[in-house]
Write a protein that holds these residues in place. Structure first.
Motif, PDB file in Angstrom:
ATOM      1  N   ALA A 388       0.824  -1.210   0.000  1.00  0.00           N
ATOM      2  CA  ALA A 388       0.000   0.000   0.000  1.00  0.00           C
ATOM      3  C   ALA A 388       0.854   1.256   0.000  1.00  0.00           C
ATOM      4  N   VAL A 389       1.994   1.197   0.692  1.00  0.00           N
ATOM      5  CA  VAL A 389       2.897   2.354   0.732  1.00  0.00           C
ATOM      6  C   VAL A 389       3.861   2.331  -0.449  1.00  0.00           C
ATOM      7  N   ARG A 390       4.400   1.168  -0.767  1.00  0.00           N
ATOM      8  CA  ARG A 390       5.357   1.085  -1.878  1.00  0.00           C
ATOM      9  C   ARG A 390       4.724   1.459  -3.219  1.00  0.00           C
ATOM     10  N   SER A 391       3.441   1.165  -3.363  1.00  0.00           N
ATOM     11  CA  SER A 391       2.755   1.481  -4.614  1.00  0.00           C
ATOM     12  C   SER A 391       2.304   2.929  -4.690  1.00  0.00           C
ATOM     13  N   GLY A 392       2.372   3.647  -3.574  1.00  0.00           N
ATOM     14  CA  GLY A 392       1.905   5.026  -3.541  1.00  0.00           C
ATOM     15  C   GLY A 392       0.436   5.162  -3.215  1.00  0.00           C
ATOM     16  N   GLU A 393      -0.241   4.033  -2.936  1.00  0.00           N
ATOM     17  CA  GLU A 393      -1.644   4.107  -2.555  1.00  0.00           C
ATOM     18  C   GLU A 393      -1.805   4.892  -1.258  1.00  0.00           C
ATOM     19  N   ILE A 394      -0.821   4.769  -0.369  1.00  0.00           N
ATOM     20  CA  ILE A 394      -0.723   5.594   0.836  1.00  0.00           C
ATOM     21  C   ILE A 394       0.583   6.368   0.742  1.00  0.00           C
ATOM     22  N   LYS A 395       0.517   7.658   1.008  1.00  0.00           N
ATOM     23  CA  LYS A 395       1.712   8.499   0.972  1.00  0.00           C
ATOM     24  C   LYS A 395       1.963   9.111   2.339  1.00  0.00           C
ATOM     25  N   PHE A 396       3.230   9.137   2.728  1.00  0.00           N
ATOM     26  CA  PHE A 396       3.620   9.785   3.973  1.00  0.00           C
ATOM     27  C   PHE A 396       4.086  11.206   3.688  1.00  0.00           C
ATOM     28  N   VAL A 397       3.772  12.100   4.603  1.00  0.00           N
ATOM     29  CA  VAL A 397       4.235  13.486   4.549  1.00  0.00           C
ATOM     30  C   VAL A 397       4.827  13.827   5.908  1.00  0.00           C
ATOM     31  N   PRO A 398       6.143  14.151   5.952  1.00  0.00           N
ATOM     32  CA  PRO A 398       7.140  14.106   4.887  1.00  0.00           C
ATOM     33  C   PRO A 398       7.378  12.675   4.387  1.00  0.00           C
ATOM     34  N   GLU A 399       7.850  12.552   3.159  1.00  0.00           N
ATOM     35  CA  GLU A 399       7.939  11.264   2.493  1.00  0.00           C
ATOM     36  C   GLU A 399       8.921  10.315   3.156  1.00  0.00           C
ATOM     37  N   ASN A 400       9.941  10.851   3.853  1.00  0.00           N
ATOM     38  CA  ASN A 400      10.979   9.979   4.422  1.00  0.00           C
ATOM     39  C   ASN A 400      10.421   8.996   5.453  1.00  0.00           C
ATOM     40  N   TRP A 401       9.240   9.293   6.020  1.00  0.00           N
ATOM     41  CA  TRP A 401       8.681   8.374   7.006  1.00  0.00           C
ATOM     42  C   TRP A 401       8.201   7.076   6.373  1.00  0.00           C
ATOM     43  N   SER A 402       8.011   7.065   5.052  1.00  0.00           N
ATOM     44  CA  SER A 402       7.623   5.815   4.403  1.00  0.00           C
ATOM     45  C   SER A 402       8.729   4.779   4.537  1.00  0.00           C
ATOM     46  N   THR A 403       9.982   5.228   4.566  1.00  0.00           N
ATOM     47  CA  THR A 403      11.102   4.307   4.753  1.00  0.00           C
ATOM     48  C   THR A 403      11.053   3.686   6.138  1.00  0.00           C
ATOM     49  N   THR A 404      10.762   4.498   7.137  1.00  0.00           N
ATOM     50  CA  THR A 404      10.624   3.974   8.500  1.00  0.00           C
ATOM     51  C   THR A 404       9.545   2.902   8.550  1.00  0.00           C
ATOM     52  N   TYR A 405       8.425   3.191   7.912  1.00  0.00           N
ATOM     53  CA  TYR A 405       7.288   2.256   7.886  1.00  0.00           C
ATOM     54  C   TYR A 405       7.681   0.941   7.212  1.00  0.00           C
ATOM     55  N   THR A 406       8.261   1.017   6.021  1.00  0.00           N
ATOM     56  CA  THR A 406       8.560  -0.208   5.273  1.00  0.00           C
ATOM     57  C   THR A 406       9.683  -1.012   5.912  1.00  0.00           C
ATOM     58  N   GLN A 407      10.669  -0.339   6.489  1.00  0.00           N
ATOM     59  CA  GLN A 407      11.751  -1.073   7.146  1.00  0.00           C
ATOM     60  C   GLN A 407      11.217  -1.881   8.322  1.00  0.00           C
ATOM     61  N   TRP A 408      10.285  -1.308   9.064  1.00  0.00           N
ATOM     62  CA  TRP A 408       9.729  -2.042  10.209  1.00  0.00           C
ATOM     63  C   TRP A 408       8.930  -3.249   9.730  1.00  0.00           C
ATOM     64  N   LEU A 409       8.112  -3.059   8.689  1.00  0.00           N
ATOM     65  CA  LEU A 409       7.309  -4.175   8.200  1.00  0.00           C
ATOM     66  C   LEU A 409       8.173  -5.259   7.559  1.00  0.00           C
ATOM     67  N   ASP A 410       9.288  -4.857   6.964  1.00  0.00           N
ATOM     68  CA  ASP A 410      10.191  -5.861   6.387  1.00  0.00           C
ATOM     69  C   ASP A 410      10.813  -6.739   7.469  1.00  0.00           C
ATOM     70  N   ASN A 411      10.908  -6.212   8.684  1.00  0.00           N
ATOM     71  CA  ASN A 411      11.553  -6.955   9.776  1.00  0.00           C
ATOM     72  C   ASN A 411      10.588  -7.232  10.926  1.00  0.00           C
ATOM     73  N   ILE A 412       9.319  -7.342  10.602  1.00  0.00           N
ATOM     74  CA  ILE A 412       8.293  -7.435  11.641  1.00  0.00           C
ATOM     75  C   ILE A 412       8.332  -8.784  12.349  1.00  0.00           C
ATOM     76  N   GLN A 413       7.878  -8.782  13.588  1.00  0.00           N
ATOM     77  CA  GLN A 413       7.699 -10.007  14.361  1.00  0.00           C
ATOM     78  C   GLN A 413       6.203 -10.235  14.574  1.00  0.00           C
ATOM     79  N   ASP A 414       5.831 -11.422  14.977  1.00  0.00           N
ATOM     80  CA  ASP A 414       4.432 -11.685  15.287  1.00  0.00           C
ATOM     81  C   ASP A 414       3.981 -10.786  16.443  1.00  0.00           C
TER      82      ASP A 414
END
Length: 960
Positions: A388-414
């Motif tokens: 949803a974020v990588r495709s631009g369906e959801i956008k973060f403002v400022p945009e740099n927070w999208s990296t924070t979001y995706t990095q956490w989900l890439d390394n998420i735990q249950d």
């Protein structure tokens, strides 16, 4: 209008009228625009962070409502499981009782009673801020409708194999007796110790030898639960020991030496004790090496029966002392040295968190597929949230927070979703007498879906769900999902209807802090995508964190908090009035807060009103991670409100009796056409700033227009027309004064709603139509409200570049004359001669056109031109392009002082030229800056050079 602006009576009047009029409810017309309020805890009171965030949301809501959108601001509160339960447990403690003395159902009933008594505190404070939310739709995370959504989500995810029960390591609060999330843990740096302990190597026969390994630890008591010692696989010092065993001191157990890349061989001795049951890193190592964990603490942080008998029943810190004493007695304590360490503390109880292996419920977020081949959590929940974020369906403002979001989900735990509390959504799972689990929306549903008959009676799980679980459903559960019909409150009023209200999903923007991107934002995306197929919001605006004037984090313990209502209403210090947040603090903290206020504000805090506070927040709302709140800046924006009030009084005092009819034709004067052009430009800037969420730039644009151009210049420029003999110019000017003021009030309304509504009601002309209605007539109409009006747009006003250039020239001439007066101490009321020198044909044409206005506003005689070749008297000069604006010195000015002033001005312009030349001499700047910016810098050099030549010539003439 009253002579002075008094906020309090205005605020109390207009908020009630807005709400009673239904202005806060969706109109049902236009494109849907929805904002979700991050639900504050029912335990809370309004703090500066809330006030800042809610001001931003209210600006967006009011703006889009005035733009004709079908606007919904969905509000509500969170039950805040741990925080709320803790408050009521503290109340019981004062009565020498515990929740267990009451029992579960009476305790929960008491929490509900407290919620009803105190839960509305923060929402009432929100009303004081001017929050224009639809209060008729207010929801609570434990409303029946939202509780139904929680049960349905749990059951569906469980039946899809995405919720499971397992024995895992969690943050455990031994004081509250529950697992807590990472968000509820503060890591505090403290002075501690690092103890080095010798672990003897055991030989193959078990008789031992003299070789040993030394490990360092900050928690020696946990060694009782060690299951291995790890070294780096490439550490040659210990390569020969990998696979061998050690004798664990004080226990006699044999534990292996293992190799793992996690170990830093350069740190300490390069050896790490592994205690999987009480350390998260150790737990991961234990999983990799298939080491069975040993739990050596009970849930109340006492040593368990898994430890040697001599330590059982000890508190963990008493056990630490005993372990160290025994190690030293056996000669195994090698070294003790001071060490800084991070201690995890529970936000709710202050207890030190203990990592603990417990049976908990989890949402699977990591498996690609389940054992039966169905999609696992990474495929079904996590991947859609990432996409949803990588495709631009959801956008973060400022945009740099999208990296924070995706990095956490890439390394998420249950996600551990169970809590050992009584207040909250009870987990819809039941156990039979054989320990089998049955899940359903109620017991009947659980039985109906049972694959095998239950053994004996069923008992519901005692745990409740993590507060974030119900909060994750906020974007769609508040709109009525999953019920087919309307959701009503206790009085039968409809608060949501999913059949209709789904049009508000996705909402337009989520306004929230970066600290809950993981815990709330990501989880809302997960749940909303899974159950509705939609994203919960299109944009996420990450607002800054409010700090004090020195940049320190605001906290009650530091005593540097500011209650927004104290700023709005002011504080009297003789005697100190304990109110708002301070009245809810514990006595020691309240005393600290009050002492700080008395020290920093010895004269008290004068009330600034809601509007000034809101404007301050808007002006601070940049893309920064933090903002520093300074009360002096808020006082400055109170002055802005006063300026607007006084400007309105000036305009109204210059209006004739009765209705104001619009003059025929274009505005009569250049000043009118200039101010309308500048209004058009300002509104265009404002629109762009709303789109980009640059509220600081938005506030600055409107501030500069209102203060500098409308109040300081246009009101001044209107006086010659208002006081002149030209009736047409006077009537036209009056109309333009009113039109611009009315548009300014509409433009400012989303930021400062109270004062703008109050002034707008006094206007004899309302150029704005109500949304969806025809333009209002000149007469006042009872029942009209500014909040209902259309937001002004740039296209509403014509541009006149010629008039703008002429007025900017006129302003520069007046400013030059006034600057000379000020610097030469010429009394402002004294009429003085004025000369013009040099210039071009355009300057002469403008000088002739504006001669009367210049004489009127600058208090000068009719300007005269110094023709080429004539003798020029000693004068003080200001330069406008190639035109010299000259004030003769004779009898007015000290010649030496004017020489010094010119020298200072020459130095200033030389400095400006050097700055421009520096930029244009930078190849990177010329290559990368926008073409118009480079062109602007080149034009600046040209303009500065022209002025510099004129000033030097003037200085040379004075030197003769």
């Amino acid at each position: 209008m009253e002579k002075s602006f008094e906020p309090r009576p205005i605020e109390s009047t207009w908020y009630a009228r807005w709400q009673d009029s239904g202005a806060f409810r969706p109109s049902g017309q236009g494109e849907p625009y929805c904002i979700l309020l991050p639900p504050p805890n029912v335990t809370g009171t309004l703090h500066m962070g809330h006030a800042f965030q809610q001001t931003v949301m209210d600006m967006l809501v009011r703006y889009h409502r005035m733009r004709g959108f079908d606007t919904l601001w969905q509000v509500g509160t969170d039950h805040a499981g741990i925080a709320t339960q803790k408050i009521v447990e503290n109340q019981l403690a004062n009565e020498n009782k515990t929740r267990h003395d009451l029992g579960r159902e009476p305790f929960v009933e008491r929490v509900w009673q407290w919620k009803e008594e105190s839960g509305s505190t923060i929402t009432n404070q929100m009303r004081r801020l001017g929050v224009s939310a639809d209060w008729s739709r207010e929801r609570f995370t434990m409303d029946e409708g939202l509780s139904a959504a929680v049960r349905k989500v749990f059951v569906e995810w469980y039946r899809a194999g995405l919720i499971y029960r397992g024995n895992r390591l969690v943050n455990w609060d031994p004081a509250l007796g529950t697992a807590v999330s990472d968000l509820e843990v503060d890591n505090e740096e403290r002075d501690g110790h690092l103890w080095s302990i010798r672990y003897p190597v055991t030989d193959a026969t078990g008789t031992g030898n003299d070789e040993s390994i030394v490990v360092a630890t900050t928690r020696p008591e946990t060694m009782l639960g060690d299951v291995a010692v790890a070294v780096h696989p490439e550490d040659e010092r210990y390569a020969h020991l990998v696979g061998k065993t050690l004798t664990l001191p004080l226990t006699g157990r044999q534990i292996p030496v293992i190799a793992d890349d996690y170990v830093e061989r350069e740190f300490g001795t390069g050896c790490v004790k592994i205690t999987p049951a009480h350390d998260f890193n150790d737990y991961a190592i234990g999983q990799r090496h298939k080491l069975a964990p040993i739990t050596i603490f009970t849930l109340d942080a006492k040593v368990s029966d898994n430890a040697p008998a001599s330590y059982r029943g000890m508190d963990r810190y008493d056990a630490r002392k005993a372990v160290l004493a025994d190690l030293e007695a056996q000669g195994l304590l090698v070294e003790t040295k001071p060490h800084k360490l991070k201690v995890p503390l529970s936000q709710r109880s202050g207890a030190v968190i203990e990592p603990m292996l417990t049976d908990q419920w989890f949402v699977d977020l990591t498996r690609d597929t389940l054992d039966d081949g169905r999609p696992g959590g990474r495929s079904a929940i996590t991947a859609p949230a990432l996409n949803a974020v990588r495709s631009g369906e959801i956008k973060f403002v400022p945009e740099n927070w999208s990296t924070t979001y995706t990095q956490w989900l890439d390394n998420i735990q249950d996600w551990c979703i169970s809590r050992q509390l009584w207040w909250g959504h009870r987990i819809p799972a039941w156990y039979d007498e054989a320990g089998n689990i049955f899940v359903g929306e109620d017991e009947a549903d659980a039985r109906a879906h049972a694959t095998t008959p239950p053994v004996g009676a069923l008992r519901q799980d005692d745990d409740v769900l993590d507060t974030w679980f119900s909060s994750a459903l906020w974007p769609f559960s508040t709109l009525g999902w999953p019920l087919d019909g309307p959701v009503t409150d206790a009085s039968g009023n409809v608060v949501a209807d999913w059949t209709h209200d789904r049009i508000y999903l996705p909402s337009a923007v989520l306004v929230t802090g970066f600290d809950i991107i993981f815990f709330w934002v990501a989880r809302m995306v997960m749940a909303t995508k899974y159950f509705t197929g939609k994203v919960p919001f299109r944009e996420v605006y990450i607002n800054a964190i409010v700090r004090d004037a020195e940049g320190q984090k605001m906290s009650k313990s530091k005593g540097n908090t500011l209650d927004p209502l104290d700023l709005i209403d002011g504080i009297e210090l003789e005697p100190l009035v304990a109110k708002s947040t301070r009245s809810l603090l514990i006595p020691q903290v309240r005393e600290k807060v009050e002492k700080r206020i008395c020290k920093e504000y010895p004269d008290g805090i004068k009330p600034i009103g809601t509007d000034a506070l809101r404007f301050t927040f808007a002006a601070l709302a940049s893309y920064s991670r933090t903002i520093n709140f300074d009360i002096k800046r808020a006082e400055g924006y109170k002055a802005f409100c006063n300026k607007l009030w006084n400007a309105a009084r000036f305009v109204l005092m210059n209006m004739p009796e009765g209705d104001i009819a619009a003059p025929a034709g274009a505005p009569a004067t250049e000043a009118e056409r200039w101010i309308l052009t500048r209004l058009r430009q300002t509104l265009g800037e404002v629109e762009q700033h709303f789109v980009s969420y640059r509220f600081d730039h938005l506030a600055q644009s409107i501030y500069e227009f209102v203060w500098n151009e409308y109040c300081d210049w246009f009101l001044e420029l209107s006086k010659p027309a208002l006081n002149g003999d030209d009736a047409t110019a006077a009537a036209s000017t009056r109309h333009t004064l009113l039109v611009v003021l009315e548009a300014v009030l509409r433009a400012l309304h989303p930021i400062i709603p109270f004062i703008t509504e109050e002034i707008w009601q006094e206007l004899p002309l309302r150029s704005s139509p109500r949304i969806g209605a025809q333009p209002a007539s000149a007469a006042k109409h009872a029942g009209e409200l500014l909040i209902d009006c259309r937001y002004p747009q740039a296209a509403d006003f014509a541009a006149d570049e010629i008039a703008t250039a002429e007025i900017e020239w006129f302003k520069a001439v007046l400013s030059g004359i006034r600057k000379i007066r000020a610097e030469m101490n010429i009394p402002p009321g004294k009429t003085i001669p004025l000369l013009f020198g040099d210039g071009d044909a355009t300057d002469r044409e403008r000088a002739a056109k504006f001669a009367a206005q210049i004489a009127f506003l600058a208090r000068v005689d009719a300007p005269q031109w110094i023709e080429p070749g004539t003798d020029e008297p000693a004068t003080a000069a200001a330069v406008v392009g190639s035109l010299r604006v000259l004030i003769p010195l004779a009898g007015l000015i000290d010649l030496d002082a004017e020489k010094a002033r010119l020298a200072k001005e020459v130095a200033r312009i030389e400095s400006e030229i050097r700055k421009c030349e520096g930029k244009l001499g930078n190849a990177n700047f010329v290559a990368n800056a926008p073409a118009e910016v480079v062109a602007q810098e080149r034009q600046r050099i040209t303009d500065w050079t022209t002025q510099l030549a004129a000033l030097r010539e003037q200085a040379a003439k004075l030197g003769r």
